[in-house]
Design an enzyme around this catalytic site. Sequence first.
Site, PDB file in Angstrom:
ATOM      1  N   ASP A   7      33.571  18.803  23.806  1.00 51.30           N
ATOM      2  CA  ASP A   7      34.015  20.112  23.312  1.00 51.30           C
ATOM      3  C   ASP A   7      34.532  20.016  21.873  1.00 51.30           C
ATOM      4  O   ASP A   7      34.980  18.955  21.436  1.00 51.30           O
ATOM      5  CB  ASP A   7      35.121  20.629  24.247  1.00 51.30           C
ATOM      6  CG  ASP A   7      35.373  22.106  24.048  1.00 51.30           C
ATOM      7  OD1 ASP A   7      34.455  22.820  23.605  1.00 51.30           O
ATOM      8  OD2 ASP A   7      36.505  22.559  24.336  1.00 51.30           O
ATOM      9  N   LEU A  43      22.177   1.918  33.589  1.00 52.78           N
ATOM     10  CA  LEU A  43      23.127   3.043  33.553  1.00 52.78           C
ATOM     11  C   LEU A  43      22.537   4.324  34.163  1.00 52.78           C
ATOM     12  O   LEU A  43      21.398   4.680  33.884  1.00 52.78           O
ATOM     13  CB  LEU A  43      23.477   3.325  32.085  1.00 52.78           C
ATOM     14  CG  LEU A  43      24.371   4.527  31.826  1.00 52.78           C
ATOM     15  CD1 LEU A  43      25.827   4.186  32.124  1.00 52.78           C
ATOM     16  CD2 LEU A  43      24.232   5.010  30.375  1.00 52.78           C
ATOM     17  N   HIS A 101      27.104  21.792  16.550  1.00 49.07           N
ATOM     18  CA  HIS A 101      26.277  21.305  17.667  1.00 49.07           C
ATOM     19  C   HIS A 101      25.283  20.244  17.179  1.00 49.07           C
ATOM     20  O   HIS A 101      25.035  19.252  17.860  1.00 49.07           O
ATOM     21  CB  HIS A 101      25.515  22.460  18.324  1.00 49.07           C
ATOM     22  CG  HIS A 101      26.422  23.470  18.968  1.00 49.07           C
ATOM     23  ND1 HIS A 101      27.450  23.117  19.807  1.00 49.07           N
ATOM     24  CD2 HIS A 101      26.455  24.828  18.905  1.00 49.07           C
ATOM     25  CE1 HIS A 101      28.080  24.217  20.225  1.00 49.07           C
ATOM     26  NE2 HIS A 101      27.491  25.261  19.674  1.00 49.07           N
TER      27      HIS A 101
HETATM   28  C1  IPE Z   1      31.133  22.282  23.003  1.00 47.52           C
HETATM   29  O1  IPE Z   1      31.618  22.786  21.819  1.00 47.52           O
HETATM   30  C2  IPE Z   1      29.659  22.470  23.159  1.00 47.52           C
HETATM   31  C3  IPE Z   1      29.306  23.444  24.195  1.00 47.52           C
HETATM   32  C4  IPE Z   1      30.115  24.135  24.932  1.00 47.52           C
HETATM   33  C5  IPE Z   1      27.897  23.631  24.406  1.00 47.52           C
HETATM   34  P1  IPE Z   1      32.016  24.307  21.641  1.00 47.52           P
HETATM   35  O2  IPE Z   1      30.814  25.057  21.168  1.00 47.52           O
HETATM   36  O3  IPE Z   1      32.615  24.859  22.884  1.00 47.52           O
HETATM   37  O4  IPE Z   1      33.070  24.207  20.500  1.00 47.52           O
HETATM   38  P2  IPE Z   1      34.451  24.987  20.396  1.00 47.52           P
HETATM   39  O5  IPE Z   1      35.203  24.716  21.662  1.00 47.52           O
HETATM   40  O6  IPE Z   1      34.122  26.430  20.246  1.00 47.52           O
HETATM   41  O7  IPE Z   1      35.093  24.399  19.188  1.00 47.52           O
HETATM   42  C1  IPE Z   2      32.940  23.326  28.360  1.00 47.30           C
HETATM   43  O1  IPE Z   2      33.288  23.770  27.094  1.00 47.30           O
HETATM   44  C2  IPE Z   2      31.457  23.223  28.480  1.00 47.30           C
HETATM   45  C3  IPE Z   2      30.812  22.187  27.677  1.00 47.30           C
HETATM   46  C4  IPE Z   2      31.388  21.335  26.874  1.00 47.30           C
HETATM   47  C5  IPE Z   2      29.399  22.127  27.841  1.00 47.30           C
HETATM   48  P1  IPE Z   2      33.587  25.295  26.785  1.00 47.30           P
HETATM   49  O2  IPE Z   2      33.944  25.386  25.358  1.00 47.30           O
HETATM   50  O3  IPE Z   2      32.456  26.152  27.238  1.00 47.30           O
HETATM   51  O4  IPE Z   2      34.835  25.595  27.724  1.00 47.30           O
HETATM   52  P2  IPE Z   2      35.951  26.706  27.623  1.00 47.30           P
HETATM   53  O5  IPE Z   2      35.233  28.015  27.443  1.00 47.30           O
HETATM   54  O6  IPE Z   2      36.785  26.386  26.441  1.00 47.30           O
HETATM   55  O7  IPE Z   2      36.706  26.596  28.901  1.00 47.30           O
HETATM   56 MG    MG Z   3      34.524  24.891  23.578  1.00 51.20          MG
END
Ligand code: IPE
Ligand code: IPE
Ligand code: MG
Length: 253
Positions: A12, A123, A29
């Site tokens: 995340d 793995l 991403h």
């Molecule tokens: C995690 O990073 C990737 C996915 C959820 C696909 P985020 O896109 O949630 O990044 P933040 O949390 O908004 O910074």
């Molecule tokens: C969790 O991250 C999902 C992934 C990393 C794929 P999110 O960014 O979607 O989670 P929330 O919305 O902060 O809970």
């Molecule tokens: Mg996120």
Amino acid sequence: MSQIKHVAIIMDGNGRWANQRIRPRIWGHVRGSAVVSDIVQSADELGLKALTLYAFSTENWSRPFEEVSILFRLLSKFLLKEKQRIVFNNIKFKVIGEIQNLPAETISLIKEVEDLTTNATGLNLTFAFNYGGRAEIVRAINIFHASHPEKEMTESDLTSLMYRPETGDVDLMIRTGGDQRISNFLLWQMAYGELYFTPTKWPDFTVGEMRKIIQNVSSRERRYGNVSAQNGLGDSKDSAEVNKASFLKGINS
Ligand code: IPE
Ligand code: IPE
Ligand code: MG
């Protein structure tokens, strides 16, 4: 030897990482997907048997269309780029989640890499994609009831009907990005998992940090409901059963 064999990661913080740099979320991403390759490559060296990476949740469909499309494209790109290395490194690859709802070319690429690595013995690498922990549990219950309508379900029945039962329980769940929640990830498998939340955003996460986290968590005592080993008491499910039986005998007599 480390007791940490199955690591699950909520990758995340990509969006915030990009926003801090005044770039579009998508850039986060793209940079984040490069980190995935490093972490996968280091898994052996870190002594892992299973690595499960949360790449797209069932809730992530609510994001802007452009962002969702880029996440699908990045998954395909990762597989195309890494498939030879995955095979060469004897990694057994699988995606968990409802992949039938993904674009056809993504599905066929996933299947290709899964098939190529089906006999691998190294793995267990799992991508959770279009994955939800609750959906996984409900799916397992439905499968069970369809084939055993009269039977009462046990914990081991449910465990065996998870998407990828061979990876077993999670020993350590790491979440990057600073938030301290599970976000519907591996709810059943995480029952006794150690949790580690790091403020590092995923594009900045490194193998070095992961190694430190594993070292740190390896020194935690996992008691599974028992008392501390320093107190030298009870060490097994058997002793729990013996205790339970004599306790009930005592109060019923
Ligand atoms: C995690 O990073 C990737 C996915 C959820 C696909 P985020 O896109 O949630 O990044 P933040 O949390 O908004 O910074
Ligand atoms: C969790 O991250 C999902 C992934 C990393 C794929 P999110 O960014 O979607 O989670 P929330 O919305 O902060 O809970
Ligand atoms: Mg996120």
